[in-house]
Design an enzyme around this catalytic site. Structure first.
Site, short mmCIF file in Angstrom:
data_model
loop_
_atom_site.label_atom_id
_atom_site.label_comp_id
_atom_site.label_asym_id
_atom_site.label_seq_id
_atom_site.Cartn_x
_atom_site.Cartn_y
_atom_site.Cartn_z
N ARG A 60 31.63 37.76 48.90
CA ARG A 60 31.07 38.79 48.50
C ARG A 60 29.84 39.04 49.24
O ARG A 60 29.53 40.32 49.54
CB ARG A 60 30.45 38.37 46.93
CG ARG A 60 31.70 38.25 45.89
CD ARG A 60 31.53 37.76 44.53
NE ARG A 60 32.49 37.49 43.70
CZ ARG A 60 32.63 36.38 43.06
NH1 ARG A 60 31.60 35.37 43.18
NH2 ARG A 60 33.83 36.43 42.29
N PHE A 106 40.21 46.27 41.14
CA PHE A 106 40.41 45.06 40.13
C PHE A 106 38.93 44.48 40.06
O PHE A 106 38.86 43.41 40.45
CB PHE A 106 41.10 44.19 40.86
CG PHE A 106 42.84 44.84 41.11
CD1 PHE A 106 43.55 45.09 40.21
CD2 PHE A 106 42.95 45.34 42.38
CE1 PHE A 106 44.71 45.86 40.52
CE2 PHE A 106 44.18 46.12 42.84
CZ PHE A 106 45.34 46.17 41.82
N ASP A 164 38.74 48.83 37.07
CA ASP A 164 39.61 47.92 36.26
C ASP A 164 40.44 48.38 35.29
O ASP A 164 39.81 49.40 34.49
CB ASP A 164 38.67 46.52 35.68
CG ASP A 164 39.69 45.28 35.61
OD1 ASP A 164 39.41 44.49 36.51
OD2 ASP A 164 40.48 45.21 34.71
N ASP A 178 40.77 43.39 45.62
CA ASP A 178 40.82 41.85 44.91
C ASP A 178 41.86 41.73 43.77
O ASP A 178 41.20 41.68 42.71
CB ASP A 178 39.30 41.62 44.54
CG ASP A 178 39.25 40.11 44.21
OD1 ASP A 178 40.30 39.21 44.53
OD2 ASP A 178 38.40 39.66 43.42
N CYS A 209 45.06 35.99 46.11
CA CYS A 209 44.86 34.47 45.63
C CYS A 209 45.82 33.82 45.12
O CYS A 209 45.85 32.82 44.65
CB CYS A 209 43.70 34.59 44.31
SG CYS A 209 44.45 35.75 42.90
#
Length: 410
Positions: A225, A241, A263, A314, A354
């Site tokens: 970030r 996201f 989102d 993300d 991730c």
């Protein structure tokens, strides 16, 4: 001098022996040879070769494919309170060293990477949020959680409560029930709220640790970030996201001209608005509820100037098993292709995965394919991983999962 061994023994195949000697802490059920003496479900067992050579000691789970999770390779270890206190202090000392001022908001225990297999402990200021995903750690939490609270208190830290987020379906594989709630700590009242406010990178967040994803906030991207914030000044940012709005807020704090934080969850979008107001950034951040896979192509069809010149991708993990990797990579490609097509030449892209199963090789290959199909080139600015409070053990590839790239699209 080695102590007399009192634990039952799990005799492993040569394949299991090689894995342990190469540094991996898991013994699969298929690697344990048949034996007459039963192994204790949830208890400790020594792992030995067919010739009787000691390889390590770990927790047994009879219902899991991972039959034994090692916690020690030292035959002299005694698994008493002093042992676990040393382990906890070692993990805390490491976080103090690598996180510095961010020690108040970081992951304190990262499972196998800290030799607490299946246990996660995240610190959100004066609240600890745990997730216990192995039978062995489930049996130890009555000792570990009060001990962790005592150590932190002795070190001058204030901890009001420990909240268990054991609502993960993966617990069923270990024969464990799902649930969530505060862990009772002697002498401490149960906190009245399951929300708190944390500070990360100088930005404040409302965190709902009862209902938010995972433990309520993703701590592994904190340094990534910062990298986004350094690049955001004067740019029109689209944060996809967004979850709690963490990348959006860092971009806004970094001087972005505007940030659209998207989102699919209405609850997440509402929390983004709260967090923007909490930081005095409501004039810069526009929360939006939308499906990113629909939004990106619709934005590309709009006439005139591209609506953004910096896109952040993300997404949640698209795959949690090897079987679904091909479908996941198609999803990642579609997402990144759409973002590359939408960006103007000279625009910037932050993209990540991730999922451990989306390996760096697969992810980079996907990015090359997406760029080729989009007719663009990628100028790499940075390639990053998870923050160091989520340490990577090189002999345990499962501890390396986050891939993060910053590009200029040319």
């Amino acid at each position: 001098m080695k102590q007399t061994r009192s634990f039952p023994r799990a005799v492993v195949t040569p394949k299991g022996e090689r894995a342990i000697q190469n540094g991996h802490p898991w013994v699969y059920g298929a690697e344990v040879l048949p034996q007459s003496d039963p192994l204790p479900d949830g208890g400790l067992a020594d792992v030995v070769t067919a010739g009787g050579k000691y390889l390590g000691t770990g927790f047994v789970c009879l219902s899991s494919k991972i039959r034994v999770r090692l916690i020690s390779r030292n035959a002299n270890d005694r698994f008493d309170e002093a042992f676990w206190e040393r382990r906890l202090r070692y993990a805390l000392d490491y976080r103090r060293a690598v996180m510095g001022e961010q020690f108040g908001c970081c992951r304190l225990i990262f499972g196998e990477a800290d030799s607490f297999p299946g246990l996660t402990v995240d610190r959100f200021g004066d609240i600890l949020v745990t997730q216990t995903l192995s039978r062995g750690m489930e049996g130890m939490k009555g000792l570990l959680f009060p001990l962790l609270h005592r150590i932190l208190t002795q070190e001058g830290e204030t901890i009001r409560g420990i909240y268990e987020r054991n609502d993960a379906a993966i617990r069923r594989l270990e024969g464990l029930d799902e649930g969530k709630g505060f862990f009772p700590l002697p002498g401490l009242p149960v906190p009245e709220s399951t929300r708190t406010v944390i500070t990360e990178n100088g930005i404040r967040y409302h965190v709902d640790f009862e209902n938010g994803q995972k433990t309520g906030f993703f701590l592994d991207q904190k340094l990534n970030r910062q990298a986004v914030a350094r690049l955001a000044r004067g740019r029109r940012v689209l944060d996809c996201f967004t979850h709690t709005g963490s990348f959006a807020l860092n971009a806004a704090r970094g001087g972005a001209a505007s940030v659209t934080a998207v989102d699919i969850s209405e609850a997440a979008v509402a929390l983004v608005a709260e967090n923007a107001a909490l930081n005095g950034l409501s004039a810069v951040i526009r929360p939006m509820a939308a499906d990113i896979f629909d939004l990106l192509p619709s934005l590309a069809e709009q006439p005139g100037k591209a609506p953004c010149d910096f896109i952040i991708l993300d997404p949640p993990a698209f795959t949690k098993s090897r079987k679904t990797v091909p479908a996941a990579m198609r999803g990642y490609k579609e997402l990144n292709y759409r973002a590359m097509k939408l960006l103007p030449r000279g625009g910037y892209l932050a993209t990540c995965s991730c999922s451990h199963f989306a390996t760096p090789e697969l992810f980079e290959g996907m990015l090359r394919s997406a760029a080729r199909d989009a007719g663009v080139q990628l100028r790499q600015i940075e390639a990053r991983q998870q923050s160091p409070d989520h340490p990577i053990l090189w002999n345990v590839p499962e501890t390396s999962y986050l891939k993060f790239y910053l590009f200029q699209v040319v």
